[in-house]
Design a protein around this motif. Sequence first.
Motif, PDB file in Angstrom:
ATOM      1  N   ILE A 160     -43.452  42.770   3.923  1.00 30.03           N
ATOM      2  CA  ILE A 160     -43.027  42.025   4.836  1.00 30.03           C
ATOM      3  C   ILE A 160     -42.675  40.459   4.332  1.00 30.03           C
ATOM      4  O   ILE A 160     -41.642  39.824   4.095  1.00 30.03           O
ATOM      5  CB  ILE A 160     -43.256  42.129   6.201  1.00 30.03           C
ATOM      6  N   TYR A 161     -43.935  40.058   4.152  1.00 28.06           N
ATOM      7  CA  TYR A 161     -43.912  38.489   3.702  1.00 28.06           C
ATOM      8  C   TYR A 161     -43.006  38.051   2.523  1.00 28.06           C
ATOM      9  O   TYR A 161     -42.545  37.387   2.236  1.00 28.06           O
ATOM     10  CB  TYR A 161     -45.519  38.136   3.525  1.00 28.06           C
ATOM     11  N   GLY A 162     -43.333  39.267   1.511  1.00 29.70           N
ATOM     12  CA  GLY A 162     -42.569  39.168   0.134  1.00 29.70           C
ATOM     13  C   GLY A 162     -40.995  38.937   0.335  1.00 29.70           C
ATOM     14  O   GLY A 162     -40.470  37.940  -0.260  1.00 29.70           O
ATOM     15  N   MET A 163     -40.445  39.719   1.223  1.00 33.55           N
ATOM     16  CA  MET A 163     -38.967  39.724   1.703  1.00 33.55           C
ATOM     17  C   MET A 163     -38.624  38.311   2.272  1.00 33.55           C
ATOM     18  O   MET A 163     -37.560  37.791   1.804  1.00 33.55           O
ATOM     19  CB  MET A 163     -38.514  40.687   2.759  1.00 33.55           C
ATOM     20  N   ILE A 164     -39.525  37.825   3.243  1.00 32.97           N
ATOM     21  CA  ILE A 164     -39.304  36.613   3.952  1.00 32.97           C
ATOM     22  C   ILE A 164     -39.397  35.470   2.911  1.00 32.97           C
ATOM     23  O   ILE A 164     -38.638  34.394   2.888  1.00 32.97           O
ATOM     24  CB  ILE A 164     -40.111  36.551   5.018  1.00 32.97           C
ATOM     25  N   HIS A 165     -40.718  35.526   2.023  1.00 36.05           N
ATOM     26  CA  HIS A 165     -40.768  34.517   1.067  1.00 36.05           C
ATOM     27  C   HIS A 165     -39.450  34.256   0.209  1.00 36.05           C
ATOM     28  O   HIS A 165     -39.155  33.075  -0.014  1.00 36.05           O
ATOM     29  CB  HIS A 165     -42.152  34.743   0.324  1.00 36.05           C
ATOM     30  N   GLN A 166     -38.725  35.425  -0.245  1.00 35.56           N
ATOM     31  CA  GLN A 166     -37.480  35.307  -0.990  1.00 35.56           C
ATOM     32  C   GLN A 166     -36.592  34.684  -0.416  1.00 35.56           C
ATOM     33  O   GLN A 166     -35.898  33.722  -0.856  1.00 35.56           O
ATOM     34  CB  GLN A 166     -37.298  36.872  -1.413  1.00 35.56           C
ATOM     35  N   VAL A 167     -36.458  35.039   1.016  1.00 28.16           N
ATOM     36  CA  VAL A 167     -35.348  34.397   1.584  1.00 28.16           C
ATOM     37  C   VAL A 167     -35.500  32.654   1.857  1.00 28.16           C
ATOM     38  O   VAL A 167     -34.619  31.733   1.171  1.00 28.16           O
ATOM     39  CB  VAL A 167     -34.926  34.920   2.870  1.00 28.16           C
TER      40      VAL A 167
ATOM     41  N   ILE B 293     -50.655  36.053   8.034  1.00 24.25           N
ATOM     42  CA  ILE B 293     -49.228  35.560   7.400  1.00 24.25           C
ATOM     43  C   ILE B 293     -48.771  34.364   7.731  1.00 24.25           C
ATOM     44  O   ILE B 293     -48.172  33.618   7.348  1.00 24.25           O
ATOM     45  CB  ILE B 293     -48.246  36.824   7.759  1.00 24.25           C
ATOM     46  N   MET B 294     -49.027  33.914   8.957  1.00 27.78           N
ATOM     47  CA  MET B 294     -48.670  32.709   9.582  1.00 27.78           C
ATOM     48  C   MET B 294     -49.433  31.629   8.731  1.00 27.78           C
ATOM     49  O   MET B 294     -48.659  30.494   8.459  1.00 27.78           O
ATOM     50  CB  MET B 294     -49.056  32.351  11.106  1.00 27.78           C
ATOM     51  N   GLY B 295     -50.493  31.711   8.428  1.00 24.86           N
ATOM     52  CA  GLY B 295     -51.289  30.865   7.630  1.00 24.86           C
ATOM     53  C   GLY B 295     -50.515  30.924   6.275  1.00 24.86           C
ATOM     54  O   GLY B 295     -50.507  29.554   5.735  1.00 24.86           O
ATOM     55  N   ARG B 296     -50.277  31.984   5.678  1.00 23.15           N
ATOM     56  CA  ARG B 296     -49.536  31.845   4.354  1.00 23.15           C
ATOM     57  C   ARG B 296     -48.386  31.361   4.342  1.00 23.15           C
ATOM     58  O   ARG B 296     -48.091  30.394   3.298  1.00 23.15           O
ATOM     59  CB  ARG B 296     -49.469  33.217   3.822  1.00 23.15           C
ATOM     60  N   LEU B 297     -47.761  31.448   5.501  1.00 21.20           N
ATOM     61  CA  LEU B 297     -46.233  30.597   5.587  1.00 21.20           C
ATOM     62  C   LEU B 297     -46.678  29.240   5.605  1.00 21.20           C
ATOM     63  O   LEU B 297     -45.801  28.626   5.073  1.00 21.20           O
ATOM     64  CB  LEU B 297     -45.643  31.273   6.997  1.00 21.20           C
ATOM     65  N   ARG B 298     -47.375  28.763   6.151  1.00 16.73           N
ATOM     66  CA  ARG B 298     -47.694  27.360   6.366  1.00 16.73           C
ATOM     67  C   ARG B 298     -48.212  26.851   4.933  1.00 16.73           C
ATOM     68  O   ARG B 298     -47.761  25.699   4.614  1.00 16.73           O
ATOM     69  CB  ARG B 298     -48.496  27.055   7.438  1.00 16.73           C
ATOM     70  N   ASP B 299     -49.139  27.491   4.492  1.00 16.60           N
ATOM     71  CA  ASP B 299     -49.570  27.163   3.090  1.00 16.60           C
ATOM     72  C   ASP B 299     -48.432  26.906   2.041  1.00 16.60           C
ATOM     73  O   ASP B 299     -48.242  26.143   1.041  1.00 16.60           O
ATOM     74  CB  ASP B 299     -50.666  28.080   2.598  1.00 16.60           C
ATOM     75  N   ASP B 300     -47.427  28.189   2.009  1.00 14.49           N
ATOM     76  CA  ASP B 300     -46.777  28.168   0.903  1.00 14.49           C
ATOM     77  C   ASP B 300     -45.442  27.107   1.353  1.00 14.49           C
ATOM     78  O   ASP B 300     -44.634  26.827   0.235  1.00 14.49           O
ATOM     79  CB  ASP B 300     -46.154  29.659   0.809  1.00 14.49           C
TER      80      ASP B 300
ATOM     81  N   TYR C 130     -52.118  26.898  16.956  1.00 17.52           N
ATOM     82  CA  TYR C 130     -53.035  26.575  15.533  1.00 17.52           C
ATOM     83  C   TYR C 130     -52.130  26.613  14.371  1.00 17.52           C
ATOM     84  O   TYR C 130     -52.228  25.860  13.393  1.00 17.52           O
ATOM     85  CB  TYR C 130     -54.208  27.409  15.227  1.00 17.52           C
ATOM     86  N   TYR C 131     -51.131  27.719  14.410  1.00 20.13           N
ATOM     87  CA  TYR C 131     -50.446  27.936  13.129  1.00 20.13           C
ATOM     88  C   TYR C 131     -48.856  26.981  13.717  1.00 20.13           C
ATOM     89  O   TYR C 131     -48.223  26.557  12.906  1.00 20.13           O
ATOM     90  CB  TYR C 131     -49.850  29.383  13.133  1.00 20.13           C
ATOM     91  N   SER C 132     -48.433  27.116  14.871  1.00 13.00           N
ATOM     92  CA  SER C 132     -47.111  26.464  15.109  1.00 13.00           C
ATOM     93  C   SER C 132     -47.359  25.457  16.288  1.00 13.00           C
ATOM     94  O   SER C 132     -47.789  25.959  17.385  1.00 13.00           O
ATOM     95  CB  SER C 132     -46.266  27.662  15.714  1.00 13.00           C
ATOM     96  N   PRO C 133     -47.027  24.219  16.229  1.00 13.19           N
ATOM     97  CA  PRO C 133     -47.077  23.168  17.407  1.00 13.19           C
ATOM     98  C   PRO C 133     -46.132  23.219  18.541  1.00 13.19           C
ATOM     99  O   PRO C 133     -46.343  22.654  19.453  1.00 13.19           O
ATOM    100  CB  PRO C 133     -46.551  21.883  16.659  1.00 13.19           C
ATOM    101  N   GLN C 134     -45.413  24.284  18.544  1.00 11.61           N
ATOM    102  CA  GLN C 134     -44.556  24.518  19.623  1.00 11.61           C
ATOM    103  C   GLN C 134     -44.325  26.024  19.878  1.00 11.61           C
ATOM    104  O   GLN C 134     -43.998  26.811  18.820  1.00 11.61           O
ATOM    105  CB  GLN C 134     -43.206  23.585  19.451  1.00 11.61           C
ATOM    106  N   ILE C 135     -44.025  26.592  21.191  1.00 13.53           N
ATOM    107  CA  ILE C 135     -43.824  27.892  21.447  1.00 13.53           C
ATOM    108  C   ILE C 135     -42.672  28.018  22.495  1.00 13.53           C
ATOM    109  O   ILE C 135     -42.667  27.113  23.219  1.00 13.53           O
ATOM    110  CB  ILE C 135     -45.083  28.388  22.016  1.00 13.53           C
ATOM    111  N   TRP C 136     -41.726  28.670  22.319  1.00 12.95           N
ATOM    112  CA  TRP C 136     -40.650  28.846  23.159  1.00 12.95           C
ATOM    113  C   TRP C 136     -41.107  29.269  24.626  1.00 12.95           C
ATOM    114  O   TRP C 136     -41.879  30.371  24.508  1.00 12.95           O
ATOM    115  CB  TRP C 136     -39.583  29.749  22.652  1.00 12.95           C
ATOM    116  N   GLY C 137     -40.934  28.485  25.463  1.00 11.48           N
ATOM    117  CA  GLY C 137     -41.644  28.666  26.712  1.00 11.48           C
ATOM    118  C   GLY C 137     -41.037  29.790  27.617  1.00 11.48           C
ATOM    119  O   GLY C 137     -42.159  30.567  28.178  1.00 11.48           O
ATOM    120  N   SER C 138     -39.970  30.270  27.483  1.00 14.33           N
ATOM    121  CA  SER C 138     -39.360  31.507  28.594  1.00 14.33           C
ATOM    122  C   SER C 138     -37.988  31.834  27.844  1.00 14.33           C
ATOM    123  O   SER C 138     -37.362  30.785  27.449  1.00 14.33           O
ATOM    124  CB  SER C 138     -39.624  30.973  29.739  1.00 14.33           C
ATOM    125  N   ASP C 139     -37.813  32.827  28.284  1.00 14.22           N
ATOM    126  CA  ASP C 139     -36.385  33.335  27.990  1.00 14.22           C
ATOM    127  C   ASP C 139     -35.520  33.027  29.205  1.00 14.22           C
ATOM    128  O   ASP C 139     -34.016  33.305  29.325  1.00 14.22           O
ATOM    129  CB  ASP C 139     -36.146  34.887  28.000  1.00 14.22           C
TER     130      ASP C 139
END
Length: 755
Positions: free
Chosen positions: A459-466, A510-517, A539-548
């Motif tokens: 999965i990460y490979g596909m997203i990395h490519q995009v 994977i969140m860590g890899r995304l941030r490193d790459d 720790y990985y994302s400084p913001q989180i969508w609060g609610s739908d």
Amino acid sequence: MSILFNEQAGIFKLDALDTSYIIGIFDEDKFVSHLYYGKKIIDSDVNYLYGPLYQVRPSVLPGQAGRIMDAVPFEYPTYGCGDYREHCLEVETADGYHACDLRYESHKIYPGKTHLNGLPSTFEREDGDCNTLELVCRDKVLKLKVTLLYTVFEHLNVITRAALITNEDEKAVYLKRAMSGCLEFDHQNFDVLTLHGSWERECGPVRTPLRQGKVTTGSTRGESGPTDNPFLAVISSDVTEDTGEVFAMNLVYSGNFLGVAEGHHFRGSRIVMGINPVNFSWKLGQGESFTAPEVVMVYSDQGLGKMSRTFHDLYRRHLIRDVYPDTLRPILVNNWEATYFDFTVKKLTEIAAEAAKCGIELFVLDDGWFGNRNDERRGLGDWFVNEEKVPGGIGRLAKEINHLGMKFGLWIEPEMVSPDSELFRAHPDWAIQIPGRHRSLFRHQYVLDWSRKEVRDHIYGMIHQVLSGANVEYIKWDMNRTLTETASAALPADRQGELCHRYVLGVYEIMGRLRDDFPSLLLENCSAGGSRFDPGVLYYSPQIWGSDDSDAIERIKIEMGASMCYPLSTIGAHVSAVPNHQTGRITSLETRGYVAMAGTFGYELDIARMSEDEKAVIRKQVDLYHKYHGLVKDGDLYRIEDSLGNPDYACWMVVSKDKKEALLTYIQIHALPGYFGAARRLRLKGLQEETVYETKVISVSAEVRNEDVHREGADGTEKTYAALNLTGSALMNAGYWMDRLSGDYMGMMIHLQAK
Ligand code: GLA
């Protein structure tokens, strides 16, 4: 050094800003007992605190028949030797026995903090921020070593805990429960505060009196979830926003968790928090270790407000990483509520072009750009662009958006797969399932088995490519269903209980890899709104969508609830269209803006269809954000007590650290008739008594129909509001006079500047 060891007395004293936490190594048999947690004690010799323990000497000691384990306050209570209260550790041996008895063996005290393997945790930002105690305990029969980790943040009222469990026997053992931390008190005069809700209704504070018995909060959903947030505080029964004692725990973890406050039969209480033992089991072979995630403990002697400000300070400086503590987040526009799945590049660029003209800085393409994802029934897992919808791919679209002067961002939901997808057809066994049992669909999708490296890598490979082929500067990482029928095709029978935790570790990897790459990528998390809103994710994302739920009035409750632990700068909040898509409510654009500005600010509507007047309001909001969001991001939050749970109004303020500036937001939810019915004095907080503040209305919403609210003229523009010069003492004690306000959902922002 904030950690002292009195060798003769066997006492460790951990001193945070105005907190002491005291651990005693009791008796020659070396039980690791808890002696005190609360307001700072200056004495260094507190030997007398052992007193009550001699009355109840543990029954496992030879010759102590008649005494009991069940009354001893332990630092890390275990199951099986006579302590029947909520425990931290339960171990099963290969022979099927369940008993564990930990004794002190050694310790280490050092400056700084150790990173937890594979898990998010708070960190030292500058030398001297924190000191750590490692207490090594052992069960001699099991040959099990348990290292209790305590870190003291000297300038905050924060102590963190975690535990590292190592099997030193050649036979494997199974951890059936491995919690992160425990607190013990000698009384039950507490209420328990937890955060509960549902989808579109996250983070509602619930206060329950503690009696003998248990109050619990927890999740078995595979994520922290919308119904219970991994937060639990015991608070003195008289606690208000500003007074009373608070002992809070918040787990730095994004999966199944459990928090328990127990009033036990010896009239004391015990609080335990960690990974939920339901469907949990962890096999430890010889030499293998398990790390129980970090729990943050905050003490406040000035009510819930100070507790929240302490969490905010900790998370802003010691959990959120890289540039984010110090940079303003871009104002974004997201196309979800504007188009849902039904978009074309033309439509998207129209929205972006209008947004750019209004000063919006980031355009986010939400769900529907990949595979055959034209509705929620298909496509998840096929992370390649749908060229019919986005001709030329994400690279070309990102360029077009960049030409408009905006950054480009993209939505992904990488943990999921639709049954109707190329990925599922190729790898049906990659979805979590129990063989021979019906596999439940939620939102027409299955959860991928992220405990498996080959699944994650694919999965990460596909997203990395995009991401490598386009200038993507922001990712919204979504997760729209919970785990069911949990089993992994890759785990043997005696490790199936590891799946849920391994899943979370896989997400973190994977969140860590995304941030490193992609180090400059801004990651925003989301789980059907705020269903995975926890410190682990932060720790990985400084913001989180609060609610739908993007309705301004409902959002106030959600944002103020989340602000119990999480800084406003972490709560994703957008202005959306009216009638609101979730509630049908109509509020003014200004009021929607005030509520969204108490979060990371953005829009989620079709700006291309808005009138020139509305776009003028947006330009003003963009301007307000640039002027004041630094204050909202870094300042101290004060919830105005009276407004909490009040059906008639909501009010909060943010005060700069130097107390020279403040921003007050007031929303009238339900207009009341008559002069005294509608007017009120708002007792402000956090200001300096003697300082004179120029107090100025900087924005009012369209609902305001009363013409004489501190106005000089009556032409209806904000400029006509007269500034008042008032001392902090007048504003905090007599209050700021909110005068004769009419109109449901009327909102107002008031700026205070020290003269
Ligand atoms: C979830 C999110 C929404 C949106 C949709 C897209 O519900 O919370 O904001 O991204 O998914 O499918």
